[in-house]
Design an enzyme around this catalytic site. Structure first.
Site, PDB file in Angstrom:
ATOM      1  N   GLY A  20       0.696  -1.294  -0.030  1.00 40.62           N
ATOM      2  CA  GLY A  20       0.049   0.014   0.037  1.00 40.62           C
ATOM      3  C   GLY A  20       0.832   1.216  -0.010  1.00 40.62           C
ATOM      4  O   GLY A  20       0.604   2.129  -0.842  1.00 40.62           O
TER       5      GLY A  20
ATOM      6  N   TRP B 190       2.570   1.722  -3.196  1.00 45.01           N
ATOM      7  CA  TRP B 190       1.147   1.955  -4.258  1.00 45.01           C
ATOM      8  C   TRP B 190       1.359   3.551  -4.260  1.00 45.01           C
ATOM      9  O   TRP B 190       1.102   4.302  -5.738  1.00 45.01           O
ATOM     10  CB  TRP B 190      -0.301   1.733  -3.795  1.00 45.01           C
ATOM     11  CG  TRP B 190      -1.226   2.217  -4.978  1.00 45.01           C
ATOM     12  CD1 TRP B 190      -1.736   1.351  -5.807  1.00 45.01           C
ATOM     13  CD2 TRP B 190      -1.940   3.302  -4.441  1.00 45.01           C
ATOM     14  NE1 TRP B 190      -2.709   2.112  -6.342  1.00 45.01           N
ATOM     15  CE2 TRP B 190      -3.011   3.485  -5.734  1.00 45.01           C
ATOM     16  CE3 TRP B 190      -1.623   4.285  -3.684  1.00 45.01           C
ATOM     17  CZ2 TRP B 190      -3.632   4.513  -5.803  1.00 45.01           C
ATOM     18  CZ3 TRP B 190      -2.715   5.570  -3.876  1.00 45.01           C
ATOM     19  CH2 TRP B 190      -3.777   5.410  -5.055  1.00 45.01           C
ATOM     20  N   HIS B 191       1.876   4.319  -3.369  1.00 46.07           N
ATOM     21  CA  HIS B 191       1.862   5.833  -3.264  1.00 46.07           C
ATOM     22  C   HIS B 191       2.812   6.285  -4.150  1.00 46.07           C
ATOM     23  O   HIS B 191       2.840   7.461  -4.706  1.00 46.07           O
ATOM     24  CB  HIS B 191       1.719   6.430  -1.912  1.00 46.07           C
ATOM     25  CG  HIS B 191       0.625   6.227  -1.409  1.00 46.07           C
ATOM     26  ND1 HIS B 191      -0.046   5.096  -0.819  1.00 46.07           N
ATOM     27  CD2 HIS B 191      -0.344   6.967  -1.202  1.00 46.07           C
ATOM     28  CE1 HIS B 191      -1.058   5.098  -0.207  1.00 46.07           C
ATOM     29  NE2 HIS B 191      -1.528   6.392  -0.468  1.00 46.07           N
ATOM     30  N   GLY B 192       3.907   5.616  -4.409  1.00 48.51           N
ATOM     31  CA  GLY B 192       5.066   6.095  -5.091  1.00 48.51           C
ATOM     32  C   GLY B 192       6.227   5.422  -5.271  1.00 48.51           C
ATOM     33  O   GLY B 192       6.292   4.314  -4.247  1.00 48.51           O
TER      34      GLY B 192
ATOM     35  N   PHE C  65       0.233   9.866  -7.665  1.00 50.86           N
ATOM     36  CA  PHE C  65       0.447   8.564  -7.374  1.00 50.86           C
ATOM     37  C   PHE C  65      -0.467   7.733  -8.230  1.00 50.86           C
ATOM     38  O   PHE C  65      -0.630   6.588  -8.586  1.00 50.86           O
ATOM     39  CB  PHE C  65      -0.511   8.275  -6.182  1.00 50.86           C
ATOM     40  CG  PHE C  65       0.281   9.083  -4.920  1.00 50.86           C
ATOM     41  CD1 PHE C  65       1.725   9.375  -4.793  1.00 50.86           C
ATOM     42  CD2 PHE C  65      -0.567   9.606  -3.888  1.00 50.86           C
ATOM     43  CE1 PHE C  65       2.197  10.162  -3.851  1.00 50.86           C
ATOM     44  CE2 PHE C  65      -0.001  10.520  -3.067  1.00 50.86           C
ATOM     45  CZ  PHE C  65       1.420  10.650  -2.820  1.00 50.86           C
TER      46      PHE C  65
END
Lengths: 370, 478
Positions: free
Chosen positions: B322, B325-327, B478
């Site tokens: 997770g 996933w943001h970067g 993102f």
């Protein structure tokens, strides 16, 4: 209970709150329009008028025209050349199209110069306006602002292009759209709270309050209310010393090391300027440097921190390009700046008129690639 | 196209006018689809092709899947979908990151590997729409839903402009039934949708960009040594508010815009800073992502069904991914790891002390909830340091400054900035605490229509006075 449901709910519908929402919409919109209209009347009463905002989008629009037709004149620099160099006077005197104004206030123009130097097809005249300290600022907002403008042009999206058109429509009609003085942020900044003792001041550097309007060609013209002796002129004068005074050496460097670092930085910039100017001239374009006037305390600061022999003279020397310094010509030396850095709209026309014979002479001499 | 742009204002009202001028539902959907492609292309036209790839692959994979009963072909088709979507995501988002880390690992063993630095532009919103389309194929694979029988509906589900680039990540089971029948907003629905759009833009433009972002940028961008403890804390609190108002503002605008066309999108935030504990926080923050990760990663990994240790491992894997996933940055991995650790610690404490009388009286009392909520918020803020800091060195210096370990830190915030943060974050926390158990709709019902009108006008005035900027939403990256 929260209004949304679990993701397994296949008949998903949001609940709409009970209430008089149509009434709320009407009241909200009418009140907002009334308040904004009153605000518009108020700021017009204070002397503000509609003016286009100088944004990276507007810079990109002008930039997109460079190299499109032969023989164009392009202007690069910072705010002084944007205020002081009158595009219409130049066009009339040279019997040519209006120059493309690509100067950006507060920037180190080297990045802008390199961007234009890479433009295939540009073979006209490049006028480089010099506010000496800015051309050698190593980093920080003056470098970032120039990078932001060139970056915007390089990645200019259709949405941003359309947005510029809509913004221009509104800006040319509404006086309260004013990014320097009348944004919510600028208005909040009028709340005068004393800072803690020892607080680091002015982060990031504060640019002057509104003192000019701008047209679609990016010609800046000083606001009447910034004339000699005005309160606005005095206010603007106070913003220059912190902007034009270099920071002290960092604690981990000795004064000698710091001086060495500045010298290396200067040499690096001079090399970049020379390379870019050579590139422009190799396409057949001509280059001329112009040093517009600055006066009073600001001129003293510039003499102290960006002396001519370490800036202007070296720029001409390394590039071999001609230059017109306001102190070298009696016809340019008499101009005064109300806020020490820029000419009034009227004087900008007079100054440009006085410049024209000198520009013609400079263009006819000394423009061979170095 | 940004919601907070003049281009969007023109686009939105022009699309609405065309939409309601048509009477044929199929034509209305075609219009919405074309409008959604224009919305995306207005940023960078060639990247619409990525949307088409994602749409076609998942449409055909799910269709073919439904014709097979045997597990083998179904798995193969699922792999095609995952490969296409994760491949796009991997190439555009993680390509440079993988290469850089590969070079570091090779360098660690004394070898050198020089590769040209890839110049890859990250397509806006790619993490959102790839996850959205994957959820469709996964649902068909898991037989939770049947494949759509309308390509138009499915393409609109993938591309519907309000949620396309920053969520909420909508499930096909939510959207496709809505697309099956003609949608027309009632006047109440339309007005409420416009109100939500105003609220979302107010959150983004006024609260995030003007009131908080400059202070967060000053503190996180300070590269000249340690900061004073107060400044470090206020900068981090400012970022906690900025990211909430930025992202919740986007989601609220998206929900409002969809309502104006008669569509319902799910909530993405429910007063997250009033969370008591981290499982509560993740039921309130970026709900559409946390439920996606729960349903398609945590549960398939075994969830909490395979013992305590495995549960904690599953939690940690889910949160690390997770975070990623943001970067493409180790900072996000650490942020995810911290939240995985928080969730694991919470499970441990609940299991160990949850049935003790003192524990029950603590969690059952008002004062106890406030205390636990404050601890939760404090730890969330520590995790935000890694999320926002440009590198580990800055994060470390900031944490040390927050702890007051380094003396003589710089006081970089003006009194006005401190006042703005205190007022806005104070109001945010009070608002979240007061509304933690009710929806925005229920809260709205408490006020009369004229009062809504005044609130609406105030928000509009402040938005207009802000005069906008082209600050992109944080979650676009993102």
């Amino acid at each position: 209970m929260p209004s949304s449901t679990s993701n397994s709910d296949s008949a998903f519908e949001r609940s709409i709150p009970r209430g008089q929402w149509v009434l709320a919409a009407v009241v909200g919109i009418v009140l907002a329009l009334l308040a904004i209209s009153l605000w518009e009347i108020t700021v017009r009463g204070k002397g503000y008028g509609p003016s286009l905002n100088d944004t990276a989008d507007r810079w990109s629009l002008v930039r997109s025209q460079v190299g499109q037709v032969p023989g164009q004149t392009v202007v690069i620099g910072s705010s002084r050349i944007q205020f002081d160099f009158d595009l219409d006077t130049y066009a009339r005197e040279m019997n040519t199209e209006r120059p493309l104004q690509l100067a950006m206030p507060g920037t180190n123009p080297v990045g802008l110069l390199e961007h234009v130097a890479d433009q295939e097809g540009f073979d006209g005249v490049l006028i480089l306006g010099v506010a000496p300290g800015l051309w050698f600022v190593p980093q920080g907002p003056p470098v970032e602002w120039a990078r932001r403008a060139t970056g915007r042009y390089d990645n200019w999206s259709p949405s941003q292009k359309i947005g510029l058109r809509v913004a221009s429509f509104l800006q040319s009609r509404l006086a309260f759209i004013n990014p320097e003085d009348l944004t919510l942020e600028a208005l909040l900044n009028h709340i005068d709270l004393p800072d803690r003792p020892g607080a680091v001041p002015n982060l990031p550097p504060v640019l002057p309050a509104y003192f000019a309007g701008m047209d679609e060609y990016r010609q800046a013209r000083m606001w009447d209310r910034c004339d000699f002796g005005s309160e606005r002129a005095k206010l603007i004068q106070q913003t220059w010393p912190p902007l034009f005074t270099p920071p002290p050496p960092p604690p981990h460097l000795s004064p000698e090391e710091f001086q060495g670092m500045l010298k290396a930085n200067s040499e690096q910039y001079l090399k970049r300027i020379r390379v870019a100017v050579d590139k422009v001239r190799s396409r057949g374009a001509k280059v001329v440097f112009i040093r517009p006037p600055s006066t009073d305390t600001l001129r003293e600061l510039e003499t102290k921190f960006s002396p001519r022999e370490q800036t202007w003279d070296l720029m001409l020397q390394v590039t071999g390009a001609p230059g017109i310094h306001f102190e070298d010509y009696p016809e340019l030396a008499g101009f005064r700046c109300p806020e020490w850095s820029h000419l009034t709209a009227e004087d900008a026309v007079n100054y440009t008129t006085a410049l024209m014979p000198l520009i013609r002479k400079a263009l006819s001499e000394g423009n061979t690639p170095g | 196209m940004l919601f907070n742009s003049l281009t969007f204002v023109v686009f939105f009202f022009a699309l609405l006018a065309f939409y309601y001028s048509l009477r044929d539902w199929r034509l209305q959907k075609v219009l919405l689809l074309v409008g959604s492609y224009l919305f995306y292309a207005a940023w960078n036209p060639p990247f619409v092709i990525l949307l088409w790839i994602s749409t076609f692959v998942d449409w055909y994979a799910a269709k073919a899947m439904a014709t097979h009963e045997r597990r083998g072909p179904r798995i193969a088709l699922l792999c095609v979908s995952l490969f296409a979507n994760l491949g796009l995501l991997g190439f555009f988002k993680y390509g440079g990151f993988v290469l850089e880390n590969f070079q570091n690992v090779v360098g660690f063993y004394g070898m050198t590997f020089e590769a040209a630095k890839p110049s890859i532009i990250l397509p806006v919103g790619i993490s959102f729409y790839t996850f959205q389309t994957m959820s469709y194929t996964l649902d068909v694979f898991l037989k939770r839903s049947k494949p759509s029988n309308s390509f138009l509906d499915f393409a609109l589900y993938v591309t519907f402009f309000p949620q396309l680039v920053a969520g909420p990540i909508v499930r096909a089971t939510h959207f496709l039934p809505q697309a099956a029948t003609a949608r027309r907003a009632t006047r109440q629905m339309f007005s409420w949708g416009l109100f939500l759009m105003t609220l979302g833009m107010f959150q983004k433009i006024v609260l995030a960009d003007i009131m908080l972002a400059p202070s967060a940028e000053t503190v996180f961008g300070w590269a000249r040594g340690p900061l004073a403890t107060l400044d470090a804390w206020l900068g981090v609190l400012a970022f906690s508010g900025q990211i909430f108002f930025d992202f919740a503002g986007y989601s609220t605008t998206a929900i409002g815009a969809a309502l104006c066309f008669g569509f319902s999108l799910p909530d993405n935030f429910r007063c997250p800073y009033a969370a008591v504990g981290f499982s509560d926080f993740w039921r309130r923050w970026h709900i559409s992502l946390s439920t996606w990760l729960r349903d398609y990663l945590y549960v398939p990994l075994g969830g909490n069904r395979k013992g305590r240790i495995r549960t904690n491992v599953n939690l940690m894997i889910t949160m690390l991914l997770g975070g990623l996933w943001h970067g493409a940055s180790w900072n996000f991995v650490v942020w995810g790891g911290l939240h995985g650790g928080y969730l694991g610690a919470e499970r441990f404490l609940k299991g160990r002390f949850g049935d003790k009388p003192w524990s029950q009286s603590l969690t059952g009392s008002w004062g106890g909830k406030v205390l636990l909520g404050a601890i939760t918020y404090l730890l969330i803020n520590i995790a935000w340091v890694f999320f926002r800091a440009p590198d580990f060195a800055t994060a470390k210096l900031l944490l040390l400054s927050m702890a007051g370990i380094i003396p003589d830190g710089a006081q970089v915030l003006s009194s006005l900035a401190m006042l703005k943060i205190t007022v806005v974050i104070g109001a945010l926390l009070i608002s979240h605490c007061v509304h933690r158990s009710i929806s925005v709709e229920a809260a709205a019902e408490r006020l009369p229509g004229w009062a809504h009108g005044i609130v609406w006008a105030a928000m509009l005035i402040l938005i207009i006075l802000s005069q906008g900027s082209d600050n992109a939403f944080i979650y676009f990256q993102f």
